[in-house]
Design an enzyme around this catalytic site. Structure first.
Site, PDB file in Angstrom:
ATOM      1  N   SER A 172      -3.521   3.447 -70.928  1.00  0.00           N
ATOM      2  CA  SER A 172      -3.006   4.767 -70.596  1.00  0.00           C
ATOM      3  C   SER A 172      -2.112   4.686 -69.362  1.00  0.00           C
ATOM      4  O   SER A 172      -1.174   3.881 -69.322  1.00  0.00           O
ATOM      5  CB  SER A 172      -4.199   5.720 -70.388  1.00  0.00           C
TER       6      SER A 172
ATOM      7  N   ASP B  66      -2.695   8.103 -81.869  1.00  0.00           N
ATOM      8  CA  ASP B  66      -2.704   8.387 -80.430  1.00  0.00           C
ATOM      9  C   ASP B  66      -1.347   8.936 -80.002  1.00  0.00           C
ATOM     10  O   ASP B  66      -0.308   8.309 -80.243  1.00  0.00           O
ATOM     11  CB  ASP B  66      -3.030   7.097 -79.673  1.00  0.00           C
TER      12      ASP B  66
ATOM     13  N   HIS C  79      -7.308   8.145 -78.335  1.00  0.00           N
ATOM     14  CA  HIS C  79      -6.828   7.519 -77.103  1.00  0.00           C
ATOM     15  C   HIS C  79      -7.924   6.720 -76.398  1.00  0.00           C
ATOM     16  O   HIS C  79      -7.662   6.047 -75.415  1.00  0.00           O
ATOM     17  CB  HIS C  79      -6.296   8.594 -76.158  1.00  0.00           C
TER      18      HIS C  79
END
Length: 397
Positions: free
Chosen positions: A226, A282, A336
């Protein structure tokens, strides 16, 4: 019967831990992973999972309890981090913790009072180095930097609205918020008198000089999930710029776009090898710049526009629908999740293959909401799911 657990002798927990000393540069992208991704080479799968577990440690050890006086810090001493989290098997030693200022939009649970551990800084990751035995297996002394990401992907919609900013005197631009996290410092703070950039680079330079002085070959592997994947690219860019002839590679998970076309071209020029692992469902890897997919279709017209975000490196794309253990629905937060990424990597063989039948990464590592337990019929997967549910009841309230 393929899914009945008959012991580790039948289906090893991980890909074989073989020596990769003769092929480590290929494993880390010297040929841009041209023949290793489809099908996924077992040695590469193991290395991806290794670095993914190093990143997962940044979440497992992070104190994000708003009621804790240590909110924003690491729960464990760096000398005990790997031992506590069961990562000593990888053969690395933590050398330094990294802290970053939070002078950007942050989730509500990180807005702390002055009475807390630190009102300014957050623990963002660490620097580690391979021990002697692991260095012999992987063919060099590997310096590894792991960066933590954000906790909730919904924050991206708010946090990724800022513009591109120059990273140096050239046309290279990167997302303003990422650069702020990486470069911000304040003399009045306890943990960020030096920026995250200065902290990590001081340690990396020290380690490179030390091991090169002993005549060893050295590499730098930067990894993150991320936001951590974005910071990993900025870290790799700086390291490749500052340290001559250093083999630098990035393995990122669910990382967003970071910079413009000049940033991408400069990384290629510096020789930084980037493997970008993404999950189809995602949304974070599609940010920032939701219009980029359309603009990329007109690359001949937009290719050199400095305000257009560009992804970097080679992509390994996974599909959560290929796993028989996961719910087949689009789920922003679930798709995610880093443990979901590692689950899919462990089961990935090729784009046209089904989920690897002898994948043995424990399903208890995936939260209960991600498992497909809705089908009442006893399928060939039910025994494995039942075992996973039993383990989940042991660790979840």
């Amino acid at each position: 019967m393929d899914f009945v657990d008959q012991g580790d002798h039948m289906t090893p927990t991980l890909s074989p831990k073989q020596s990769i000393s003769a092929v480590w540069k290929e494993i880390h992208g010297s040929s841009n992973w041209e023949t290793l991704l489809d099908p996924l080479h077992s040695n590469l799968r193991r290395e991806i999972l290794k670095y993914g577990e190093f990143v997962q440690a940044t979440y497992d050890a992070f104190d994000f309890d708003p009621l804790s006086e240590f909110c924003g810090s690491c729960r464990y001493n760096r000398r005990k981090l790997f031992e506590t989290l069961g990562l000593t098997k990888h053969g690395y030693k933590v050398r330094k913790y990294i802290y970053a200022l939070s002078h950007v939009d942050v989730p509500d649970w990180l807005k702390r009072s002055c009475a807390t551990w630190s009102k300014d800084s957050n623990w963002m990751g660490y620097v580690a180095v391979s021990r002697k035995e692991e260095s012999q297996r992987i063919g060099r002394r590997d310096i590894m930097v792991a960066w933590r990401g954000t906790v909730s992907p919904s924050e991206w919609f708010k946090d990724l609205t800022t513009s591109l900013e120059h990273i140096d005197s050239t046309n290279v631009k990167v997302q303003e918020g990422f650069l702020s996290v990486y470069k911000s410092k304040d003399e009045l703070t306890r943990f960020n008198k030096l920026s995250a950039s200065e902290q990590v680079m001081q340690e990396v330079i020290k380690l490179v000089n030390f091991y090169r002085g002993k005549g060893e070959e050295v590499s730098l592997t930067v990894t993150g999930h991320s936001l951590g994947g974005a910071l990993a690219l900025l870290n790799a860019y700086e390291a490749a710029t500052v340290i001559p002839d250093l083999f630098v590679s990035v393995i990122s998970f669910g990382a967003p776009r970071v910079g413009n076309i000049a940033f991408k071209e400069k990384l290629n020029e510096l020789g930084v090898k980037t493997l970008r692992v993404v999950v189809k469902q995602d949304i974070v890897p599609k940010l920032p710049g939701l219009m980029n997919k359309m603009l990329n279709k007109f690359h001949g017209l937009t290719g050199k526009l400095n305000w257009v975000y560009r992804h970097v490196g080679t992509q390994l794309k996974l599909d959560s629908f290929t796993s028989p253990y996961l719910k087949h629905e689009s789920d922003l937060s679930g798709s995610h999740n880093l443990e979901l990424y590692l689950h899919l990597i462990d089961g990935f063989l090729s784009k046209k293959s089904k989920y690897r039948w002898n994948a043995r990464r424990d399903l208890a590592l995936i939260t209960i909401t991600h498992l497909n337990t809705d089908d009442p019929k006893k399928t060939e997967h039910s025994l494995a799911l039942d075992g996973a549910m039993e383990r989940l009841h042991l660790i979840l309230p």
